[in-house]
Scaffold this motif. Structure first.
Motif, PDB file in Angstrom:
ATOM      1  N   LYS A   1       2.016   1.805  -3.468  1.00 46.82           N
ATOM      2  CA  LYS A   1       0.918   2.346  -4.264  1.00 46.82           C
ATOM      3  C   LYS A   1       0.748   3.838  -3.998  1.00 46.82           C
ATOM      4  O   LYS A   1       0.556   4.634  -4.920  1.00 46.82           O
ATOM      5  CB  LYS A   1      -0.378   1.593  -3.939  1.00 46.82           C
ATOM      6  CG  LYS A   1      -1.543   1.991  -4.811  1.00 46.82           C
ATOM      7  CD  LYS A   1      -2.836   1.331  -4.354  1.00 46.82           C
ATOM      8  CE  LYS A   1      -4.035   1.952  -5.070  1.00 46.82           C
ATOM      9  NZ  LYS A   1      -5.301   1.655  -4.365  1.00 46.82           N
ATOM     10  N   ALA A   2       0.825   4.208  -2.725  1.00 43.87           N
ATOM     11  CA  ALA A   2       0.657   5.619  -2.345  1.00 43.87           C
ATOM     12  C   ALA A   2       1.718   6.473  -3.025  1.00 43.87           C
ATOM     13  O   ALA A   2       1.417   7.521  -3.611  1.00 43.87           O
ATOM     14  CB  ALA A   2       0.737   5.767  -0.827  1.00 43.87           C
ATOM     15  N   ALA A   3       2.968   6.008  -2.970  1.00 41.06           N
ATOM     16  CA  ALA A   3       4.051   6.766  -3.589  1.00 41.06           C
ATOM     17  C   ALA A   3       3.840   6.865  -5.089  1.00 41.06           C
ATOM     18  O   ALA A   3       4.048   7.922  -5.697  1.00 41.06           O
ATOM     19  CB  ALA A   3       5.392   6.100  -3.268  1.00 41.06           C
TER      20      ALA A   3
ATOM     21  N   VAL B   1       1.006   6.752  -6.755  1.00 46.48           N
ATOM     22  CA  VAL B   1      -0.102   7.672  -7.040  1.00 46.48           C
ATOM     23  C   VAL B   1       0.378   9.115  -6.986  1.00 46.48           C
ATOM     24  O   VAL B   1       0.070   9.919  -7.868  1.00 46.48           O
ATOM     25  CB  VAL B   1      -1.251   7.448  -6.032  1.00 46.48           C
ATOM     26  CG1 VAL B   1      -2.196   8.635  -5.995  1.00 46.48           C
ATOM     27  CG2 VAL B   1      -2.004   6.170  -6.381  1.00 46.48           C
ATOM     28  N   ALA B   2       1.165   9.434  -5.957  1.00 45.49           N
ATOM     29  CA  ALA B   2       1.656  10.813  -5.827  1.00 45.49           C
ATOM     30  C   ALA B   2       2.545  11.175  -7.013  1.00 45.49           C
ATOM     31  O   ALA B   2       2.398  12.249  -7.601  1.00 45.49           O
ATOM     32  CB  ALA B   2       2.420  10.975  -4.514  1.00 45.49           C
ATOM     33  N   ARG B   3       3.450  10.295  -7.373  1.00 47.23           N
ATOM     34  CA  ARG B   3       4.363  10.588  -8.488  1.00 47.23           C
ATOM     35  C   ARG B   3       3.611  10.773  -9.788  1.00 47.23           C
ATOM     36  O   ARG B   3       3.856  11.710 -10.545  1.00 47.23           O
ATOM     37  CB  ARG B   3       5.368   9.436  -8.656  1.00 47.23           C
ATOM     38  CG  ARG B   3       6.418   9.405  -7.578  1.00 47.23           C
ATOM     39  CD  ARG B   3       7.591   8.500  -7.929  1.00 47.23           C
ATOM     40  NE  ARG B   3       8.370   8.223  -6.719  1.00 47.23           N
ATOM     41  CZ  ARG B   3       8.209   7.146  -5.960  1.00 47.23           C
ATOM     42  NH1 ARG B   3       7.325   6.219  -6.288  1.00 47.23           N
ATOM     43  NH2 ARG B   3       8.938   6.983  -4.877  1.00 47.23           N
TER      44      ARG B   3
ATOM     45  N   GLN C   1       0.831  -1.209   0.000  1.00 48.85           N
ATOM     46  CA  GLN C   1       0.000   0.000   0.000  1.00 48.85           C
ATOM     47  C   GLN C   1       0.867   1.261   0.000  1.00 48.85           C
ATOM     48  O   GLN C   1       0.529   2.261  -0.634  1.00 48.85           O
ATOM     49  CB  GLN C   1      -0.926  -0.027   1.220  1.00 48.85           C
ATOM     50  CG  GLN C   1      -1.794   1.199   1.396  1.00 48.85           C
ATOM     51  CD  GLN C   1      -2.822   1.355   0.301  1.00 48.85           C
ATOM     52  OE1 GLN C   1      -3.273   0.364  -0.292  1.00 48.85           O
ATOM     53  NE2 GLN C   1      -3.161   2.598  -0.010  1.00 48.85           N
ATOM     54  N   VAL C   2       1.987   1.189   0.688  1.00 51.02           N
ATOM     55  CA  VAL C   2       2.918   2.329   0.696  1.00 51.02           C
ATOM     56  C   VAL C   2       3.466   2.560  -0.716  1.00 51.02           C
ATOM     57  O   VAL C   2       3.538   3.699  -1.182  1.00 51.02           O
ATOM     58  CB  VAL C   2       4.080   2.083   1.688  1.00 51.02           C
ATOM     59  CG1 VAL C   2       5.207   3.077   1.468  1.00 51.02           C
ATOM     60  CG2 VAL C   2       3.567   2.168   3.116  1.00 51.02           C
TER      61      VAL C   2
ATOM     62  N   ALA D   1       0.457  11.541 -10.181  1.00 49.66           N
ATOM     63  CA  ALA D   1      -0.376  12.749 -10.133  1.00 49.66           C
ATOM     64  C   ALA D   1       0.479  13.974 -10.443  1.00 49.66           C
ATOM     65  O   ALA D   1       0.065  14.882 -11.151  1.00 49.66           O
ATOM     66  CB  ALA D   1      -1.029  12.884  -8.765  1.00 49.66           C
ATOM     67  N   GLN D   2       1.702  13.974  -9.904  1.00 52.06           N
ATOM     68  CA  GLN D   2       2.598  15.104 -10.141  1.00 52.06           C
ATOM     69  C   GLN D   2       2.922  15.222 -11.632  1.00 52.06           C
ATOM     70  O   GLN D   2       3.018  16.324 -12.175  1.00 52.06           O
ATOM     71  CB  GLN D   2       3.897  14.918  -9.345  1.00 52.06           C
ATOM     72  CG  GLN D   2       4.897  16.042  -9.521  1.00 52.06           C
ATOM     73  CD  GLN D   2       4.392  17.338  -8.911  1.00 52.06           C
ATOM     74  OE1 GLN D   2       3.673  17.319  -7.927  1.00 52.06           O
ATOM     75  NE2 GLN D   2       4.763  18.465  -9.506  1.00 52.06           N
TER      76      GLN D   2
END
Lengths: 145, 145
Positions: free
Chosen positions: B77-79, B81-83, B74-75, B85-86
């Motif tokens: 995935k979170a990273a 998603v942020a990348r 999940q971590v 999105a940026q």
DNA sequence: TAAAAATACTCCATAGGTATTTTAT
DNA sequence: ATAAAATACCTATGGAGTATTTTTA
């Protein structure tokens, strides 16, 4: 990345104010700013739009917030599973019994009481010779589920 | 608890050997033992059965391992998603257009090309007056899903 | 007695604190 | 002029290293 970064990020995302978030976290504002900057750098993404009188989430920040919350929820679940397993409220119980055991009366009642008390424990029963019971042999199994 | 504890725990659970796990993690064995002990203490659960010639997972450890892996996934995935999105590969795109726009020809093609290029971006179109387009007004929307 | 984990201690990297500066209102 | 975040610098907690002891197979 460490959970600290996610906890700090969520605090800022909720307060939309570094000072108040720091206070809520029990630390001072500068290290909070630093940790958020470190997180943003590691991710390669700007999480907040800082316009000096206002802090707001960026698009990446909004999406990351949802994921970060799921991480912390999953961490809570992991800790809970470990604690409950330790207390014997979770996991597997293997029971061997001999054919001479009073299966028709006592064992079903015992199983029922046990499953009432520990519904999350997976029960695993097997009829075997008294020698195997004494030796603790338990290769195959009949699952009660 | 920090992600470090989970990463260390998973390494030991996979190697079933503190020395090799430490080597794999690039640290020495004693601090690894200490971190695992700290984790066990915080959880209130014994994760490994240590019998000096052999380390094996306890029942709590087996269950915790699955949860810990999900946390790290999940971590990641979170990273991610942020990348993304940026980079503009994720998120939402709102487009206002006027009724005089050549909808039948150019816009559908543009949408198609865009969705080909950024399949994860949620498109949000709206026909509006040229004044609202100029002013950036965008209250309601037609979603293209 | 040998292999591996646990202790005991030491050191240092970095999280966190204090003071100050910058910035936009 | 003010409120808030960023920057600079210092401190100290605790993560990591080295040496040694304990354990049991």
């Amino acid at each position: 990345m460490e959970l600290r970064h996610l906890r700090y990020f969520i605090a800022v995302a909720e307060e939309l104010h570094f000072g108040r978030a720091a206070q809520q976290l029990g630390i001072s504002q500068p290290p909070l700013s630093q940790q958020i900057q470190a997180l943003e750098q590691e991710l390669g993404a700007r999480l907040f739009e800082r316009t000096n009188r206002r802090v707001e989430l960026s698009e990446a920040g909004r999406l990351f917030l949802e994921e970060a919350r799921q991480v912390l929820a999953q961490v809570e679940k992991a800790a809970d599973v470990a604690r409950r397993a330790q207390l014997g409220e979770l996991g597997e119980m293997k029971i061997g019994f001999t054919s001479s055991a009073p299966f028709t009366s006592k064992i079903p009642k015992a199983i029922h009481a046990f499953r009432q008390r520990f519904p999350a424990v997976h029960l695993n029963l097997k009829e075997m010779s008294s020698r195997d019971v004494a030796a603790g042999v338990f290769d195959e199994s009949i699952e009660v589920g």
